[in-house]
Design a protein around this motif. Sequence first.
Motif, PDB file in Angstrom:
ATOM      1  N   ILE A 126       0.852  -1.197   0.000  1.00  0.00           N
ATOM      2  CA  ILE A 126       0.000   0.000   0.000  1.00  0.00           C
ATOM      3  C   ILE A 126       0.888   1.248   0.000  1.00  0.00           C
ATOM      4  CG2 ILE A 126      -1.654   1.285   1.472  1.00  0.00           C
ATOM      5  CD1 ILE A 126      -2.642  -1.633   2.300  1.00  0.00           C
ATOM      6  N   LYS A 127       0.423   2.332  -0.636  1.00  0.00           N
ATOM      7  CA  LYS A 127       1.218   3.564  -0.705  1.00  0.00           C
ATOM      8  C   LYS A 127       0.410   4.744  -0.202  1.00  0.00           C
ATOM      9  CE  LYS A 127       3.918   1.828  -4.593  1.00  0.00           C
ATOM     10  NZ  LYS A 127       4.387   1.991  -5.963  1.00  0.00           N
ATOM     11  N   ASP A 128       0.330   4.871   1.111  1.00  0.00           N
ATOM     12  CA  ASP A 128      -0.529   5.901   1.692  1.00  0.00           C
ATOM     13  C   ASP A 128      -0.071   6.191   3.117  1.00  0.00           C
ATOM     14  OD1 ASP A 128      -3.007   7.499   1.882  1.00  0.00           O
ATOM     15  OD2 ASP A 128      -3.624   5.933   3.293  1.00  0.00           O
ATOM     16  N   LEU A 129       0.337   7.419   3.380  1.00  0.00           N
ATOM     17  CA  LEU A 129       0.885   7.749   4.705  1.00  0.00           C
ATOM     18  C   LEU A 129      -0.095   7.503   5.848  1.00  0.00           C
ATOM     19  CD1 LEU A 129       3.316   8.822   6.393  1.00  0.00           C
ATOM     20  CD2 LEU A 129       2.159  11.039   6.299  1.00  0.00           C
ATOM     21  N   PRO A 130      -1.337   7.999   5.748  1.00  0.00           N
ATOM     22  CA  PRO A 130      -2.264   7.739   6.876  1.00  0.00           C
ATOM     23  C   PRO A 130      -2.421   6.242   7.168  1.00  0.00           C
ATOM     24  CG  PRO A 130      -3.145   9.446   5.444  1.00  0.00           C
ATOM     25  CD  PRO A 130      -1.944   8.899   4.739  1.00  0.00           C
ATOM     26  N   SER A 132       4.386   7.877  24.900  1.00  0.00           N
ATOM     27  CA  SER A 132       3.823   8.935  24.050  1.00  0.00           C
ATOM     28  C   SER A 132       4.491   8.935  22.679  1.00  0.00           C
ATOM     29  CB  SER A 132       4.028  10.303  24.713  1.00  0.00           C
ATOM     30  OG  SER A 132       5.411  10.520  24.929  1.00  0.00           O
ATOM     31  N   TYR A 133       3.740   9.338  21.673  1.00  0.00           N
ATOM     32  CA  TYR A 133       4.347   9.547  20.352  1.00  0.00           C
ATOM     33  C   TYR A 133       5.119  10.853  20.381  1.00  0.00           C
ATOM     34  CZ  TYR A 133       1.814   5.616  18.378  1.00  0.00           C
ATOM     35  OH  TYR A 133       1.357   4.348  18.100  1.00  0.00           O
ATOM     36  N   PRO A 134       6.240  10.956  19.652  1.00  0.00           N
ATOM     37  CA  PRO A 134       7.009  12.203  19.652  1.00  0.00           C
ATOM     38  C   PRO A 134       6.177  13.364  19.074  1.00  0.00           C
ATOM     39  CG  PRO A 134       7.878  10.660  18.008  1.00  0.00           C
ATOM     40  CD  PRO A 134       6.838   9.912  18.795  1.00  0.00           C
ATOM     41  N   ALA A 135       5.993  14.414  19.874  1.00  0.00           N
ATOM     42  CA  ALA A 135       5.082  15.495  19.498  1.00  0.00           C
ATOM     43  C   ALA A 135       5.499  16.168  18.192  1.00  0.00           C
ATOM     44  CB  ALA A 135       5.019  16.521  20.635  1.00  0.00           C
ATOM     45  N   ASP A 136       6.809  16.313  17.971  1.00  0.00           N
ATOM     46  CA  ASP A 136       7.251  16.990  16.741  1.00  0.00           C
ATOM     47  C   ASP A 136       6.841  16.204  15.498  1.00  0.00           C
ATOM     48  OD1 ASP A 136       9.127  14.998  17.514  1.00  0.00           O
ATOM     49  OD2 ASP A 136      10.738  15.951  16.377  1.00  0.00           O
ATOM     50  N   TRP A 154       4.365  17.191  12.582  1.00  0.00           N
ATOM     51  CA  TRP A 154       4.917  17.181  11.216  1.00  0.00           C
ATOM     52  C   TRP A 154       4.016  16.382  10.280  1.00  0.00           C
ATOM     53  CZ3 TRP A 154       7.951  13.122   8.613  1.00  0.00           C
ATOM     54  CH2 TRP A 154       8.635  13.576   7.491  1.00  0.00           C
ATOM     55  N   PHE A 155       3.616  15.186  10.742  1.00  0.00           N
ATOM     56  CA  PHE A 155       2.669  14.385   9.962  1.00  0.00           C
ATOM     57  C   PHE A 155       1.385  15.185   9.730  1.00  0.00           C
ATOM     58  CE2 PHE A 155       4.292   9.940  11.519  1.00  0.00           C
ATOM     59  CZ  PHE A 155       5.151   9.848  10.432  1.00  0.00           C
ATOM     60  N   ALA A 156       0.887  15.802  10.814  1.00  0.00           N
ATOM     61  CA  ALA A 156      -0.402  16.489  10.733  1.00  0.00           C
ATOM     62  C   ALA A 156      -0.335  17.702   9.812  1.00  0.00           C
ATOM     63  CB  ALA A 156      -0.855  16.907  12.128  1.00  0.00           C
TER      64      ALA A 156
END
Length: 474
Positions: free
Chosen positions: A186-190, A260-264, A268-270
């Motif tokens: 699959i090729k999709d970031l989300p 926790s996921y790294p906030a940066d 950045w993803f968002a």
Amino acid sequence: MTTVEKHFPSDFLWGTATSAYQIEGAVHEDGRGESIWDRFSHTPGKTKFGQTGDIACDHYHRYPEDLDLMRELGLASYRFSIAWPRIFPEGKGKINQAGLDFYKRIIEGLHQRQLTPMATLYHWDLPQALQDAGGWMNRDTALRFAEYAEAMYRQLGASVPFWITHNEPWVAAFVGHLQGRHAPGIKDLPSAVKASHHLLYSHGLATQLFRDHKVAGQIGITLNLTPAYPTHDTPEDHAAAWRNDGYGNRWFLDPIFRGSYPADIVEWFAQHHRLEMDYVQAGDLAVIQQPIDFLGINYYFPNRISAADESKFLALTNSPTIGETSFRGWEVVPAAFADLLKRVQRDYGDTPIYITENGSAFADLKRAKDGSVNDGDRLSYLHTHLEAVADAIDAGVPVKGYYAWSMLDNYEWAEGYDERFGIIEVDFATQKRTPKRSARWYQQIVANNGLPSLPSELEALAQRYRNCPIGPQE
Ligand code: JJW
């Protein structure tokens, strides 16, 4: 008499590693179900020369010979993976006894030869039936994984001292669901980020069950960690390298060790990719943050990162190099390995570390008079990377063992059979196994529990490996 230059701790665990789909073959035998790698490798255009793991090293039938070879090399441990679709052909339901019996034979064979088993539960071969229901993008797959893990603890818990939930979840999530170079393609970031969360969540669930059932052994997870160095000593390149580290390393280390996921990286993803992680439920991170008994680290190469290349980050497979490279263009930088190990302890604490994979593919063109592969490059890679491990241990990093990737030349996923990582050569036409020079060298290291001085004709190459810098260039 060999002079041993560097000694390892007396209880250091020496081994080699493999995974099920890369060596077993026998994909239709004894009721095994289809996996996403069967489907992917049989899809035209997905792998080099259309190669598949249908036969691979035929380890399913030849395992006694392979276990004998490990014994001959004097190894203390063997890291292998259990193919989920051999146990649950449809991913869930009733155990397929014939599939389970294969792993019982492997474990029994290891104990007979005084080798300690280290079993990986998931090394990328998801049952296709679960992929048809959404695979790792579906939270339900994490629950199915937990059931599968629980069944394995019940069946094999008494005879397997080391358990690994997942192998390289970064590769499973991002190479499989963003780059599309691995199954399920699959090729999709989300989708990739969602898969990464469910992989981590399933790790947490499986670890909780391990504790609940008071299984006798130890449990951990194996991450592929890729240190990221700025190309230039500029604030922009430093920031880009930190983001690359966040994407590849902190994305997994932070939830596991800090909850926790790294906030940066979330930001950045968002910002750049319109991503909302609305599927992360209350309590998930607490599950992911279960204490683990050890961290498995797979190390191969570092990334060199410049801000100018940042748009290529997500698709990155190879970064620019300064020093020597191996078969796929991966840069050989043992200093980055020592640096990584020290950093993991500094930032994430004193959890024991096992190097669950380290090694290198080379073209293997040179042969000795007896026909064995004279792989001075692989030998020097192993040697200088073990120097890096010794360096880290001297600095107080709790590295407890090392598994060379790989015991055998095998099916290197999308790269097929061309890319040879084995310390033992496999002639795929005859299935004949022949230890390479690197295997004989590893045998000596294990026998000495230390590093002998290198053969003089390899000193110059090893010195180029050792001298490869990790810092930014001007
Ligand atoms: C690409 C790093 C991240 C297999 C990669 C990192 C990009 C931000 C070999 N390990 O066959 C590939 N292999 O099955 C498992 N390990 O990109 C076993 N890791 O930066 C081997 C790591 C790998 C990679 C490939």
